[in-house]
Design a protein around this motif. Structure first.
Motif, short mmCIF file in Angstrom:
data_model
loop_
_atom_site.label_atom_id
_atom_site.label_comp_id
_atom_site.label_asym_id
_atom_site.label_seq_id
_atom_site.Cartn_x
_atom_site.Cartn_y
_atom_site.Cartn_z
N ALA A 17 0.87 -1.11 -0.06
CA ALA A 17 0.03 -0.02 0.01
C ALA A 17 0.90 1.27 0.08
O ALA A 17 0.29 2.13 -0.18
CB ALA A 17 -0.72 0.06 1.10
N GLY A 18 2.20 1.14 0.45
CA GLY A 18 2.87 2.29 0.73
C GLY A 18 2.98 3.23 -0.72
O GLY A 18 2.71 4.51 -0.83
N PRO A 19 3.62 2.66 -1.94
CA PRO A 19 3.65 3.53 -3.06
C PRO A 19 2.39 3.96 -3.55
O PRO A 19 2.52 4.98 -4.14
CB PRO A 19 4.50 2.33 -3.91
N VAL A 20 1.39 3.18 -3.45
CA VAL A 20 -0.03 3.87 -3.97
C VAL A 20 -0.29 4.97 -3.23
O VAL A 20 -0.91 5.73 -3.84
CB VAL A 20 -1.02 2.44 -3.72
N MET A 21 -0.24 4.88 -1.65
CA MET A 21 -0.75 5.94 -0.88
C MET A 21 0.04 7.11 -1.38
O MET A 21 -0.11 8.24 -1.34
CB MET A 21 -0.75 5.36 0.42
N GLY A 22 1.63 6.95 -1.60
CA GLY A 22 2.54 8.03 -1.97
C GLY A 22 2.20 8.80 -3.08
O GLY A 22 2.20 10.00 -3.35
N LEU A 23 2.00 7.92 -4.14
CA LEU A 23 1.43 8.48 -5.39
C LEU A 23 0.20 9.15 -5.18
O LEU A 23 -0.08 10.25 -5.96
CB LEU A 23 1.56 7.55 -6.65
N GLY A 24 -0.72 8.46 -4.57
CA GLY A 24 -2.07 9.07 -4.18
C GLY A 24 -1.77 10.80 -3.53
O GLY A 24 -2.47 11.81 -3.89
N ALA A 25 -0.83 10.70 -2.92
CA ALA A 25 -0.83 12.02 -1.99
C ALA A 25 -0.08 13.11 -2.85
O ALA A 25 -0.60 14.21 -2.85
CB ALA A 25 0.12 11.74 -0.83
N LEU A 26 0.86 12.41 -3.87
CA LEU A 26 1.47 13.45 -4.89
C LEU A 26 0.31 13.72 -5.70
O LEU A 26 0.31 15.05 -6.27
CB LEU A 26 2.41 12.59 -5.65
N THR A 27 -0.45 12.96 -6.05
CA THR A 27 -1.70 13.46 -6.99
C THR A 27 -2.68 14.48 -6.42
O THR A 27 -2.77 15.57 -7.09
CB THR A 27 -2.36 12.21 -7.26
N VAL A 28 -2.96 14.32 -5.26
CA VAL A 28 -3.87 15.28 -4.35
C VAL A 28 -3.01 16.64 -4.29
O VAL A 28 -3.57 17.68 -4.75
CB VAL A 28 -4.16 14.88 -3.25
N ALA A 29 -1.70 16.62 -4.13
CA ALA A 29 -1.02 17.96 -4.00
C ALA A 29 -0.81 18.54 -5.17
O ALA A 29 -0.88 19.87 -5.35
CB ALA A 29 0.49 17.33 -3.44
N GLY A 30 -0.73 17.80 -6.28
CA GLY A 30 -0.65 18.20 -7.44
C GLY A 30 -1.96 18.85 -8.07
O GLY A 30 -1.98 20.17 -8.76
N LEU A 31 -2.98 18.20 -7.72
CA LEU A 31 -4.20 18.85 -8.01
C LEU A 31 -4.56 20.23 -7.05
O LEU A 31 -5.16 21.29 -7.63
CB LEU A 31 -5.31 17.94 -7.62
N LEU A 32 -4.05 20.31 -6.03
CA LEU A 32 -4.35 21.55 -5.12
C LEU A 32 -3.49 22.71 -5.82
O LEU A 32 -3.96 23.69 -5.91
CB LEU A 32 -3.79 21.31 -3.78
N LEU A 33 -2.30 22.33 -6.20
CA LEU A 33 -1.54 23.31 -6.83
C LEU A 33 -1.96 23.86 -8.05
O LEU A 33 -2.08 24.98 -8.72
CB LEU A 33 0.08 22.78 -7.02
N ALA A 34 -2.38 22.85 -9.04
CA ALA A 34 -3.15 23.12 -10.18
C ALA A 34 -4.33 24.00 -10.12
O ALA A 34 -4.54 25.05 -10.76
CB ALA A 34 -3.38 21.86 -10.94
N LEU A 35 -5.23 23.54 -9.11
CA LEU A 35 -6.36 24.56 -8.78
C LEU A 35 -5.94 25.71 -8.34
O LEU A 35 -6.82 26.67 -8.37
CB LEU A 35 -7.39 23.77 -7.96
N ALA A 36 -5.01 25.93 -7.68
CA ALA A 36 -4.48 27.13 -7.05
C ALA A 36 -4.04 28.09 -8.17
O ALA A 36 -3.82 29.18 -7.84
CB ALA A 36 -3.66 27.13 -5.95
N LEU A 37 -3.85 27.69 -9.50
CA LEU A 37 -3.00 28.55 -10.23
C LEU A 37 -4.05 29.35 -10.91
O LEU A 37 -4.22 29.37 -12.24
CB LEU A 37 -2.36 27.65 -11.05
N HIS A 38 -5.18 29.77 -10.27
CA HIS A 38 -6.04 30.61 -10.70
C HIS A 38 -5.54 32.08 -11.25
O HIS A 38 -4.77 32.47 -10.27
CB HIS A 38 -7.39 30.70 -9.71
N PRO A 39 -5.81 32.44 -12.32
CA PRO A 39 -5.19 33.92 -12.60
C PRO A 39 -5.78 35.09 -11.39
O PRO A 39 -4.88 36.03 -11.47
CB PRO A 39 -5.76 34.30 -14.08
N CYS A 40 -6.82 35.08 -10.59
CA CYS A 40 -7.04 36.07 -9.81
C CYS A 40 -6.00 35.66 -8.50
O CYS A 40 -6.13 37.09 -7.83
CB CYS A 40 -8.60 35.97 -9.56
#
Length: 62
Positions: A17-40
């Motif tokens: 489960a470790g690598p799966v959870m690690g990649l899931g955490a990276l995915t969530v972090a990437g989504l948060l950063l991508a959604l935070a890249l709002h032009p405003c």
């Protein structure tokens, strides 16, 4: 860095489960950063970029 990150994740949760959870955490972090890249709100991205690594280390240490 992905290869080096797999070790602590596997040590904390096991190889099943470790690598799966690690990649899931990276995915969530990437989504948060991508959604935070709002032009405003471009200045809000820099603090968000520094939060995931320490949070990941805290989770990996258990």
């Amino acid at each position: 860095m992905l290869v080096l990150g797999a070790g602590p994740c596997a040590h904390a949760q096991g190889w099943a489960a470790g690598p799966v959870m690690g990649l899931g955490a990276l995915t969530v972090a990437g989504l948060l950063l991508a959604l935070a890249l709002h032009p405003c709100r471009p200045r809000s991205v820099v603090p968000l970029a520094w939060r995931p690594p320490p949070a990941g280390l805290r989770v990996a240490r258990g």
